[in-house]
Motif scaffolding. Structure first.
Motif, mmCIF file in Angstrom:
data_model
loop_
_atom_site.group_PDB
_atom_site.id
_atom_site.type_symbol
_atom_site.label_atom_id
_atom_site.label_comp_id
_atom_site.label_asym_id
_atom_site.label_seq_id
_atom_site.Cartn_x
_atom_site.Cartn_y
_atom_site.Cartn_z
ATOM 1 N N GLY A 1 0.821 -1.200 0.000
ATOM 2 C CA GLY A 1 0.000 0.000 0.000
ATOM 3 C C GLY A 1 0.856 1.252 0.000
ATOM 4 O O GLY A 1 2.081 1.195 0.118
ATOM 5 N N GLY A 2 0.190 2.398 -0.149
ATOM 6 C CA GLY A 2 0.913 3.659 -0.130
ATOM 7 C C GLY A 2 0.117 4.760 -0.787
ATOM 8 O O GLY A 2 -1.088 4.627 -1.021
ATOM 9 N N LEU A 3 0.813 5.845 -1.088
ATOM 10 C CA LEU A 3 0.209 7.008 -1.737
ATOM 11 C C LEU A 3 0.526 6.968 -3.226
ATOM 12 O O LEU A 3 1.691 6.795 -3.610
ATOM 13 C CB LEU A 3 0.757 8.284 -1.113
ATOM 14 N N VAL A 4 -0.492 7.138 -4.047
ATOM 15 C CA VAL A 4 -0.307 7.113 -5.498
ATOM 16 C C VAL A 4 -1.215 8.172 -6.121
ATOM 17 O O VAL A 4 -2.289 8.474 -5.585
ATOM 18 C CB VAL A 4 -0.610 5.705 -6.060
ATOM 19 N N GLN A 5 -0.783 8.720 -7.230
ATOM 20 C CA GLN A 5 -1.595 9.716 -7.934
ATOM 21 C C GLN A 5 -2.722 9.051 -8.714
ATOM 22 O O GLN A 5 -2.606 7.876 -9.107
ATOM 23 C CB GLN A 5 -0.716 10.519 -8.882
ATOM 24 N N PRO A 6 -3.800 9.764 -8.951
ATOM 25 C CA PRO A 6 -4.864 9.221 -9.800
ATOM 26 C C PRO A 6 -4.308 8.762 -11.146
ATOM 27 O O PRO A 6 -3.462 9.443 -11.740
ATOM 28 C CB PRO A 6 -5.813 10.408 -9.966
ATOM 29 N N GLY A 7 -4.777 7.595 -11.582
ATOM 30 C CA GLY A 7 -4.270 7.002 -12.819
ATOM 31 C C GLY A 7 -3.085 6.090 -12.617
ATOM 32 O O GLY A 7 -2.677 5.385 -13.557
ATOM 33 N N GLY A 8 -2.533 6.094 -11.431
ATOM 34 C CA GLY A 8 -1.366 5.271 -11.141
ATOM 35 C C GLY A 8 -1.721 3.840 -10.807
ATOM 36 O O GLY A 8 -2.886 3.434 -10.859
ATOM 37 N N SER A 9 -0.687 3.075 -10.440
ATOM 38 C CA SER A 9 -0.852 1.652 -10.145
ATOM 39 C C SER A 9 -0.175 1.288 -8.832
ATOM 40 O O SER A 9 0.811 1.923 -8.433
ATOM 41 C CB SER A 9 -0.233 0.805 -11.265
ATOM 42 N N LEU A 10 -0.709 0.267 -8.213
ATOM 43 C CA LEU A 10 -0.102 -0.351 -7.039
ATOM 44 C C LEU A 10 -0.336 -1.853 -7.117
ATOM 45 O O LEU A 10 -1.339 -2.291 -7.697
ATOM 46 C CB LEU A 10 -0.703 0.170 -5.736
ATOM 47 N N GLN B 1 -3.345 -6.553 -8.224
ATOM 48 C CA GLN B 1 -2.790 -5.533 -9.108
ATOM 49 C C GLN B 1 -3.860 -4.489 -9.362
ATOM 50 O O GLN B 1 -4.944 -4.816 -9.853
ATOM 51 C CB GLN B 1 -2.328 -6.157 -10.422
ATOM 52 N N MET B 2 -3.561 -3.257 -9.030
ATOM 53 C CA MET B 2 -4.536 -2.173 -9.151
ATOM 54 C C MET B 2 -4.003 -1.133 -10.135
ATOM 55 O O MET B 2 -2.961 -0.520 -9.890
ATOM 56 C CB MET B 2 -4.782 -1.533 -7.789
ATOM 57 N N ASN B 3 -4.703 -0.969 -11.240
ATOM 58 C CA ASN B 3 -4.325 -0.001 -12.274
ATOM 59 C C ASN B 3 -5.397 1.078 -12.390
ATOM 60 O O ASN B 3 -6.520 0.906 -11.910
ATOM 61 C CB ASN B 3 -4.148 -0.707 -13.612
ATOM 62 N N SER B 4 -5.041 2.159 -13.040
ATOM 63 C CA SER B 4 -5.981 3.266 -13.274
ATOM 64 C C SER B 4 -6.693 3.656 -11.987
ATOM 65 O O SER B 4 -7.914 3.803 -11.954
ATOM 66 C CB SER B 4 -7.005 2.873 -14.351
ATOM 67 N N LEU B 5 -5.920 3.837 -10.954
ATOM 68 C CA LEU B 5 -6.503 4.110 -9.633
ATOM 69 C C LEU B 5 -7.220 5.439 -9.606
ATOM 70 O O LEU B 5 -6.805 6.420 -10.248
ATOM 71 C CB LEU B 5 -5.422 4.047 -8.567
#
Length: 115
Positions: free
Chosen positions: A8-17, A81-85
């Motif tokens: 987990g963590g901080l990600v910008q919109p459109g990013g992936s984790l 896998q999480m894309n287009s967050l």
């Protein structure tokens, strides 16, 4: 029994984790695995689930086409896998194991989607 989430963590919109959940203390390959999430002030909801041998998966409509659940029984690990967050994906994400009446939860990992 232990389920330990990471990634987990901080990600910008459109990013992936990519979230991982490492399991120990039980027969991992015999359990269906799921990812749940709980946004602040809201109910916990099922995000994705995978069968014990990985042959079936299910997703909540809001993440279909963006998230992928998978598992490696040899490594006793389940992934998300999480894309287009999106900002609405921000939540604490929990790993969950179930076999009949036996159920285990992880401690959760925070995902924050923000610019």
């Amino acid at each position: 029994v232990q389920l330990v989430e990471s990634g987990g963590g901080l990600v910008q919109p459109g990013g992936s984790l990519r979230l991982s959940c490492a399991a120990s203390g039980y027969t991992f390959s015999s359990y269906a695995m799921s990812w749940y999430r709980q946004p602040p002030g809201k109910e916990r909801e099922l995000v994705a689930a995978i069968g014990s041998n990985g042959d079936s998966t299910n997703y909540v409509d809001s993440v279909k086409g963006r998230f992928t659940i998978s598992r490696d029984n040899g490594k006793r690990t389940v992934y998300l896998q999480m894309n287009s967050l999106k900002s609405e994906d921000s939540a604490v994400y929990y790993c969950y194991a179930q076999r009949g009446g036996l159920r285990f939860w992880g401690q959760g990992t925070q995902v924050t989607v923000s610019s």
